[in-house]
Design a protein around this motif. Structure first.
Motif, PDB file in Angstrom:
ATOM      1  N   ASP A 183      46.081  62.525  10.519  1.00  0.00           N
ATOM      2  CA  ASP A 183      46.106  61.299   9.717  1.00  0.00           C
ATOM      3  C   ASP A 183      44.852  60.447   9.895  1.00  0.00           C
ATOM      4  OD1 ASP A 183      48.577  61.981   8.731  1.00  0.00           O
ATOM      5  OD2 ASP A 183      49.698  60.659  10.076  1.00  0.00           O
ATOM      6  N   LEU A 184      44.116  60.663  10.970  1.00  0.00           N
ATOM      7  CA  LEU A 184      42.913  59.882  11.247  1.00  0.00           C
ATOM      8  C   LEU A 184      41.696  60.652  10.737  1.00  0.00           C
ATOM      9  CD1 LEU A 184      43.736  58.673  14.876  1.00  0.00           C
ATOM     10  CD2 LEU A 184      44.256  57.555  12.702  1.00  0.00           C
ATOM     11  N   THR A 185      41.179  60.223   9.632  1.00  0.00           N
ATOM     12  CA  THR A 185      40.106  60.942   8.960  1.00  0.00           C
ATOM     13  C   THR A 185      38.807  60.979   9.769  1.00  0.00           C
ATOM     14  OG1 THR A 185      38.864  61.150   6.891  1.00  0.00           O
ATOM     15  CG2 THR A 185      39.281  58.917   7.684  1.00  0.00           C
ATOM     16  N   GLU A 207      39.794  62.166  19.264  1.00  0.00           N
ATOM     17  CA  GLU A 207      40.715  62.776  20.227  1.00  0.00           C
ATOM     18  C   GLU A 207      40.824  61.939  21.504  1.00  0.00           C
ATOM     19  OE1 GLU A 207      39.801  66.887  20.944  1.00  0.00           O
ATOM     20  OE2 GLU A 207      39.729  67.329  18.796  1.00  0.00           O
ATOM     21  N   ALA A 208      39.683  61.450  21.990  1.00  0.00           N
ATOM     22  CA  ALA A 208      39.690  60.629  23.201  1.00  0.00           C
ATOM     23  C   ALA A 208      40.483  59.342  22.975  1.00  0.00           C
ATOM     24  CB  ALA A 208      38.255  60.302  23.623  1.00  0.00           C
ATOM     25  N   LEU A 209      40.340  58.739  21.805  1.00  0.00           N
ATOM     26  CA  LEU A 209      41.060  57.509  21.486  1.00  0.00           C
ATOM     27  C   LEU A 209      42.569  57.737  21.457  1.00  0.00           C
ATOM     28  CD1 LEU A 209      40.935  54.502  20.522  1.00  0.00           C
ATOM     29  CD2 LEU A 209      40.987  55.423  18.187  1.00  0.00           C
ATOM     30  N   VAL A 210      43.013  58.778  20.780  1.00  0.00           N
ATOM     31  CA  VAL A 210      44.453  59.081  20.679  1.00  0.00           C
ATOM     32  C   VAL A 210      45.041  59.337  22.064  1.00  0.00           C
ATOM     33  CG1 VAL A 210      46.100  60.815  19.850  1.00  0.00           C
ATOM     34  CG2 VAL A 210      44.395  59.865  18.289  1.00  0.00           C
ATOM     35  N   ASP A 211      44.348  60.124  22.873  1.00  0.00           N
ATOM     36  CA  ASP A 211      44.847  60.427  24.220  1.00  0.00           C
ATOM     37  C   ASP A 211      44.853  59.176  25.105  1.00  0.00           C
ATOM     38  OD1 ASP A 211      45.180  63.053  23.435  1.00  0.00           O
ATOM     39  OD2 ASP A 211      43.289  63.735  24.317  1.00  0.00           O
ATOM     40  N   TYR A 212      43.813  58.368  24.989  1.00  0.00           N
ATOM     41  CA  TYR A 212      43.698  57.130  25.773  1.00  0.00           C
ATOM     42  C   TYR A 212      44.840  56.170  25.461  1.00  0.00           C
ATOM     43  CZ  TYR A 212      41.555  52.589  27.055  1.00  0.00           C
ATOM     44  OH  TYR A 212      41.290  51.340  27.562  1.00  0.00           O
ATOM     45  N   ILE A 213      45.107  55.966  24.181  1.00  0.00           N
ATOM     46  CA  ILE A 213      46.182  55.049  23.789  1.00  0.00           C
ATOM     47  C   ILE A 213      47.525  55.569  24.275  1.00  0.00           C
ATOM     48  CG2 ILE A 213      47.454  54.120  21.797  1.00  0.00           C
ATOM     49  CD1 ILE A 213      44.708  53.791  20.429  1.00  0.00           C
ATOM     50  N   ASP A 214      47.740  56.872  24.175  1.00  0.00           N
ATOM     51  CA  ASP A 214      48.988  57.466  24.656  1.00  0.00           C
ATOM     52  C   ASP A 214      49.173  57.224  26.158  1.00  0.00           C
ATOM     53  OD1 ASP A 214      51.380  59.105  24.305  1.00  0.00           O
ATOM     54  OD2 ASP A 214      50.289  60.641  25.431  1.00  0.00           O
ATOM     55  N   ILE A 215      48.121  57.425  26.917  1.00  0.00           N
ATOM     56  CA  ILE A 215      48.179  57.209  28.376  1.00  0.00           C
ATOM     57  C   ILE A 215      48.421  55.729  28.676  1.00  0.00           C
ATOM     58  CG2 ILE A 215      46.776  57.211  30.489  1.00  0.00           C
ATOM     59  CD1 ILE A 215      45.480  59.822  29.376  1.00  0.00           C
ATOM     60  N   CYS A 216      47.729  54.853  27.967  1.00  0.00           N
ATOM     61  CA  CYS A 216      47.885  53.411  28.201  1.00  0.00           C
ATOM     62  C   CYS A 216      49.312  52.955  27.906  1.00  0.00           C
ATOM     63  CB  CYS A 216      46.891  52.626  27.353  1.00  0.00           C
ATOM     64  SG  CYS A 216      45.185  52.785  27.926  1.00  0.00           S
ATOM     65  N   ILE A 217      49.897  53.470  26.848  1.00  0.00           N
ATOM     66  CA  ILE A 217      51.287  53.112  26.517  1.00  0.00           C
ATOM     67  C   ILE A 217      52.217  53.584  27.632  1.00  0.00           C
ATOM     68  CG2 ILE A 217      53.208  53.597  24.927  1.00  0.00           C
ATOM     69  CD1 ILE A 217      51.237  51.677  23.689  1.00  0.00           C
ATOM     70  N   HIS A 273      38.753  51.733  11.161  1.00  0.00           N
ATOM     71  CA  HIS A 273      39.644  52.426  10.231  1.00  0.00           C
ATOM     72  C   HIS A 273      40.823  53.073  10.962  1.00  0.00           C
ATOM     73  CE1 HIS A 273      40.724  54.594   6.581  1.00  0.00           C
ATOM     74  NE2 HIS A 273      40.876  55.666   7.347  1.00  0.00           N
ATOM     75  N   TRP A 274      40.542  53.806  12.021  1.00  0.00           N
ATOM     76  CA  TRP A 274      41.590  54.543  12.739  1.00  0.00           C
ATOM     77  C   TRP A 274      42.642  53.617  13.340  1.00  0.00           C
ATOM     78  CZ3 TRP A 274      37.573  57.654  15.998  1.00  0.00           C
ATOM     79  CH2 TRP A 274      37.045  58.699  15.231  1.00  0.00           C
ATOM     80  N   LEU A 275      42.193  52.557  13.982  1.00  0.00           N
ATOM     81  CA  LEU A 275      43.111  51.702  14.741  1.00  0.00           C
ATOM     82  C   LEU A 275      44.185  51.071  13.858  1.00  0.00           C
ATOM     83  CD1 LEU A 275      40.579  50.067  17.210  1.00  0.00           C
ATOM     84  CD2 LEU A 275      42.325  51.783  17.745  1.00  0.00           C
ATOM     85  N   GLN A 276      43.877  50.867  12.581  1.00  0.00           N
ATOM     86  CA  GLN A 276      44.874  50.310  11.674  1.00  0.00           C
ATOM     87  C   GLN A 276      45.930  51.340  11.283  1.00  0.00           C
ATOM     88  OE1 GLN A 276      43.246  47.945   8.445  1.00  0.00           O
ATOM     89  NE2 GLN A 276      41.497  47.385   9.721  1.00  0.00           N
ATOM     90  N   HIS A 277      45.682  52.608  11.597  1.00  0.00           N
ATOM     91  CA  HIS A 277      46.619  53.684  11.269  1.00  0.00           C
ATOM     92  C   HIS A 277      47.390  54.190  12.488  1.00  0.00           C
ATOM     93  CE1 HIS A 277      43.900  53.659   7.799  1.00  0.00           C
ATOM     94  NE2 HIS A 277      44.960  54.060   7.132  1.00  0.00           N
TER      95      HIS A 277
END
Length: 195
Positions: free
Chosen positions: A51-53, A106-116, A146-150
């Motif tokens: 979903d993150l272009t 990929e780093a952003l998605v994994d980072y947010i998952d770990i932080c949550i 763009h990504w963070l809003q999705h």
């Protein structure tokens, strides 16, 4: 209930026959294996990444010196005001400088998952100013906006205060984890939050 309503109810229920038999309901318990949980998380991750272009044509270019912000519905104005002033301490930092767009995603998605999972609510993402990026300046910054809003667990973001990196970083406000929500509900139920 009035007498007329009561009589009408009794009349309509006069031909009802009670059910006889076992009085307990059949319940089925299922357990989810750790392998199933892992596969489910990986599927969620792949779906989010899809979903993150990474197509530059779908992203609005942002100037390197631009201050950017976003706040989803439900984030109170007073909370966001304190957040953008840097009043909440940052609990973790991710540095995306020098990464390709795909690796940054990929780093952003994994980072947010770990932080949550760690119950971190306010975190920092360093993207750099990107003045010399090609094909557009501030390439990663533009994609991040763009990504963070999705990503539904991101409730707000704002360009960092100067001491945290200024326009070369973003402060993120994350949603509570399911465990943190359950803890809050339990505290509220027990009356611990009553002032």
């Amino acid at each position: 209930m009035t007498d007329d309503e009561s009589n009408l109810f009794r009349a309509s229920m006069s031909d009802v026959i009670p059910l006889h038999g076992e009085k307990s309901a059949c319940t089925v318990t299922t357990s989810v294996s750790s392998a199933q949980q892992y596969r489910f998380k990986q599927t969620q991750r792949r779906t989010l990444l899809a979903d993150l272009t990474v197509d530059i044509q779908q992203v609005e270019a942002i100037l390197p010196e631009a201050v950017i912000d976003y706040r989803c519905e439900g984030v109170q104005g007073s909370v966001f005001r304190l957040f953008k002033q840097g009043q909440y301490p940052m609990q973790a930092t991710l540095d995306l400088r020098g990464l390709t767009v795909q690796h940054a995603r990929e780093a952003l998605v994994d980072y947010i998952d770990i932080c949550i999972k760690q119950n971190f609510r306010n975190v920092l993402v360093i993207h750099g100013t990107g003045v010399h990026n090609k094909p557009i300046p501030a390439l990663i910054k533009s994609f991040l906006a763009h990504w963070l809003q999705h990503i539904e667990t991101v409730k707000a973001y704002h360009s960092a205060i100067k001491s945290l990196g200024g326009n070369g970083a973003l402060m993120l406000m994350l949603a509570k984890s399911e465990q943190a929500k359950a803890d809050t509900r339990e505290l509220t139920r027990k009356g611990a939050n009553i002032r």
